[in-house]
Scaffold this motif. Structure first.
Motif, mmCIF file in Angstrom:
data_model
loop_
_atom_site.group_PDB
_atom_site.id
_atom_site.type_symbol
_atom_site.label_atom_id
_atom_site.label_comp_id
_atom_site.label_asym_id
_atom_site.label_seq_id
_atom_site.Cartn_x
_atom_site.Cartn_y
_atom_site.Cartn_z
ATOM 1 N N ALA A 268 55.667 41.947 54.418
ATOM 2 C CA ALA A 268 55.547 40.543 54.815
ATOM 3 C C ALA A 268 54.173 40.259 55.418
ATOM 4 N N GLY A 269 53.665 41.206 56.197
ATOM 5 C CA GLY A 269 52.370 41.018 56.834
ATOM 6 C C GLY A 269 51.207 40.942 55.868
ATOM 7 N N SER A 270 51.379 41.494 54.675
ATOM 8 C CA SER A 270 50.318 41.474 53.661
ATOM 9 C C SER A 270 50.714 40.635 52.451
ATOM 10 N N CYS A 271 51.663 39.734 52.644
ATOM 11 C CA CYS A 271 52.304 39.034 51.523
ATOM 12 C C CYS A 271 51.380 38.117 50.732
ATOM 13 N N GLY A 272 50.242 37.719 51.287
ATOM 14 C CA GLY A 272 49.386 36.756 50.599
ATOM 15 C C GLY A 272 48.379 37.360 49.641
ATOM 16 N N ILE A 273 48.137 38.652 49.745
ATOM 17 C CA ILE A 273 47.047 39.266 48.990
ATOM 18 C C ILE A 273 47.328 39.339 47.498
ATOM 19 N N LEU A 274 48.410 39.995 47.120
ATOM 20 C CA LEU A 274 48.709 40.155 45.697
ATOM 21 C C LEU A 274 48.937 38.822 44.986
ATOM 22 N N PRO A 275 49.737 37.898 45.538
ATOM 23 C CA PRO A 275 49.909 36.607 44.858
ATOM 24 C C PRO A 275 48.597 35.859 44.668
ATOM 25 N N ALA A 276 47.778 35.833 45.714
ATOM 26 C CA ALA A 276 46.505 35.113 45.631
ATOM 27 C C ALA A 276 45.608 35.701 44.564
ATOM 28 N N VAL A 277 45.578 37.014 44.477
ATOM 29 C CA VAL A 277 44.716 37.696 43.511
ATOM 30 C C VAL A 277 45.221 37.488 42.087
ATOM 31 N N ILE A 278 46.496 37.692 41.869
ATOM 32 C CA ILE A 278 47.061 37.557 40.521
ATOM 33 C C ILE A 278 46.912 36.122 40.009
ATOM 34 N N LEU A 279 47.247 35.150 40.834
ATOM 35 C CA LEU A 279 47.173 33.752 40.408
ATOM 36 C C LEU A 279 45.732 33.311 40.174
ATOM 37 N N THR A 280 44.836 33.722 41.050
ATOM 38 C CA THR A 280 43.441 33.301 40.920
ATOM 39 C C THR A 280 42.762 33.983 39.746
ATOM 40 N N ALA A 281 42.988 35.281 39.603
ATOM 41 C CA ALA A 281 42.411 36.003 38.464
ATOM 42 C C ALA A 281 43.002 35.491 37.155
ATOM 43 N N GLY A 282 44.314 35.262 37.160
ATOM 44 C CA GLY A 282 44.966 34.763 35.951
ATOM 45 C C GLY A 282 44.423 33.424 35.522
ATOM 46 N N GLU A 283 44.169 32.557 36.499
ATOM 47 C CA GLU A 283 43.611 31.235 36.208
ATOM 48 C C GLU A 283 42.194 31.360 35.655
ATOM 49 N N LYS A 284 41.373 32.185 36.296
ATOM 50 C CA LYS A 284 39.987 32.356 35.869
ATOM 51 C C LYS A 284 39.905 32.971 34.475
ATOM 52 N N LEU A 285 40.780 33.926 34.202
ATOM 53 C CA LEU A 285 40.772 34.619 32.909
ATOM 54 C C LEU A 285 41.562 33.875 31.834
ATOM 55 N N GLU A 286 42.159 32.741 32.228
ATOM 56 C CA GLU A 286 42.961 31.913 31.314
ATOM 57 C C GLU A 286 44.105 32.723 30.701
ATOM 58 N N LEU A 287 44.801 33.453 31.564
ATOM 59 C CA LEU A 287 45.927 34.264 31.122
ATOM 60 C C LEU A 287 47.231 33.481 31.228
ATOM 61 N N SER A 288 48.157 33.813 30.381
ATOM 62 C CA SER A 288 49.464 33.160 30.392
ATOM 63 C C SER A 288 50.297 33.662 31.567
ATOM 64 N N GLU A 289 51.406 33.002 31.807
ATOM 65 C CA GLU A 289 52.316 33.443 32.864
ATOM 66 C C GLU A 289 52.803 34.859 32.585
ATOM 67 N N ASP A 290 53.145 35.147 31.348
ATOM 68 C CA ASP A 290 53.613 36.489 30.999
ATOM 69 C C ASP A 290 52.541 37.540 31.261
ATOM 70 N N GLU A 291 51.293 37.216 31.001
ATOM 71 C CA GLU A 291 50.202 38.164 31.238
ATOM 72 C C GLU A 291 49.989 38.386 32.735
ATOM 73 N N GLN A 292 50.178 37.343 33.514
ATOM 74 C CA GLN A 292 50.066 37.496 34.966
ATOM 75 C C GLN A 292 51.217 38.339 35.515
ATOM 76 N N ILE A 293 52.385 38.165 34.928
ATOM 77 C CA ILE A 293 53.534 38.970 35.347
ATOM 78 C C ILE A 293 53.292 40.435 35.022
ATOM 79 N N ARG A 294 52.632 40.701 33.889
ATOM 80 C CA ARG A 294 52.246 42.077 33.578
ATOM 81 C C ARG A 294 51.336 42.622 34.682
ATOM 82 N N GLY A 295 50.481 41.751 35.225
ATOM 83 C CA GLY A 295 49.618 42.159 36.326
ATOM 84 C C GLY A 295 50.416 42.617 37.536
#
Length: 294
Positions: free
Chosen positions: A117-144
């Motif tokens: 819980a204390g580190s809960c923001g790191i992985l979501p922020a990274v996956i969503l931001t990288a996925g957006e920048k790389l123009e990846l689909s939701e499924d590709e982000q879930i693979r992340g």
């Protein structure tokens, strides 16, 4: 199919010609006796919660129950819209999302404790931001997310994810290492490159103590979330540029675990050391508990 450490994980991925994410999916299918579709759909549910927690604090002011933190995710969104950033939209979005998630957690909202819980923001922020920048689909982000899970399994087996046992290097450090590994795969990197990224993150965060003000997962935890997210993204770029870690992942993880065990108890989530016992830290603690008594 079970990897006891990073080296064995690489050997499995290389021998079978699979990615970290595929390893994690196969592991879950085997351990949960579930179908591929069931495993992926469960991760999709986690992904949806992550999306909401990363946006809520940017769309409106969210405050913790104690009042120690709140409103910063909203400030970052306004700053993003101003166009004045020196680090660019990718970094600002990652910071805002990480802070938002931490604020939602502290306000008793719904988050995914990944890995804590204390580190809960790191992985979501990274996956969503990288996925957006790389123009990846939701499924590709879930693979992340599955890529990150593969690293999380190794960390949990060979070290610790708990700040009370290993300091914040075990919480925000693990989250950032997992995130960096995931982004490298999302960018087309190999499993070995992903583990190099995780090792570099650990090397740069080794020794980070856990010293929450008033014993609450708010200060300085929320801001360590944004720092972890930025570390993951920049390290992924470093590795994709061809930079390798001179210290392999397993050695880096072992060092982090040893350092954590050697930390005095005052620096492991007890709020008896570090920032928690500074003049301001003690004043904030007193203010929090006085408010609770009213």
């Amino acid at each position: 199919m079970f990897a006891k450490d990073g080296l064995e994980l690489l050997e499995i991925c290389e021998s079978k010609g699979i990615s970290l994410s595929e390893y994690a999916i196969l592991y879950e299918m085997d351990s949960k006796e579930a179908t591929r579709e069931e495993v992926i759909e469960l991760m999709r549910k986690h992904y949806e919660v992550m999306k909401r927690s990363c946006s809520e604090g940017m769309e409106k002011e969210v405050y913790s129950v104690s009042g120690l933190i709140g409103g910063d995710g909203y400030k970052i969104k306004k700053y993003l819209n101003s166009g004045k950033s020196i680090t660019g939209n990718v970094m600002i979005k990652a910071m805002g999302r990480a802070i938002s998630c931490a604020e939602v957690n502290a306000s008793m909202g719904q988050i995914v404790a990944c890995p804590t819980a204390g580190s809960c923001g790191i992985l979501p922020a990274v996956i969503l931001t990288a996925g957006e920048k790389l123009e990846l689909s939701e499924d590709e982000q879930i693979r992340g997310l599955f890529s990150a899970a593969a690293l999380g399994l190794i960390i949990a087996q060979n070290a610790t994810l708990a700040g009370a046992e290993g300091g914040c290097q075990a919480e925000c450090g693990s989250a950032a290492a997992m995130s960096a590994a995931a982004v490298v795969e999302m960018m087309g990197g190999s499993p070995k490159m992903s583990l190099d990224a995780a090792a570099i993150v650990f090397k740069n965060i080794i020794g980070l103590v856990c010293d929450p003000i008033a014993g609450l997962v708010e200060v300085p935890c929320a801001k360590r979330n944004f720092a972890g997210a930025i570390s993951a993204l920049t390290t992924a770029d470093l590795v994709m540029a061809g930079v390798e870690s001179k210290i392999p992942f397993d050695d880096a993880l072992s060092a982090v675990y040893t350092v954590g065990k050697n930390m005095p108890s005052e620096l492991r989530e007890t709020a008896l050391g570090g920032l928690a016992i500074t003049k301001t830290g003690m004043e904030l603690k007193e203010k929090v508990f006085n408010n609770l008594e009213k």
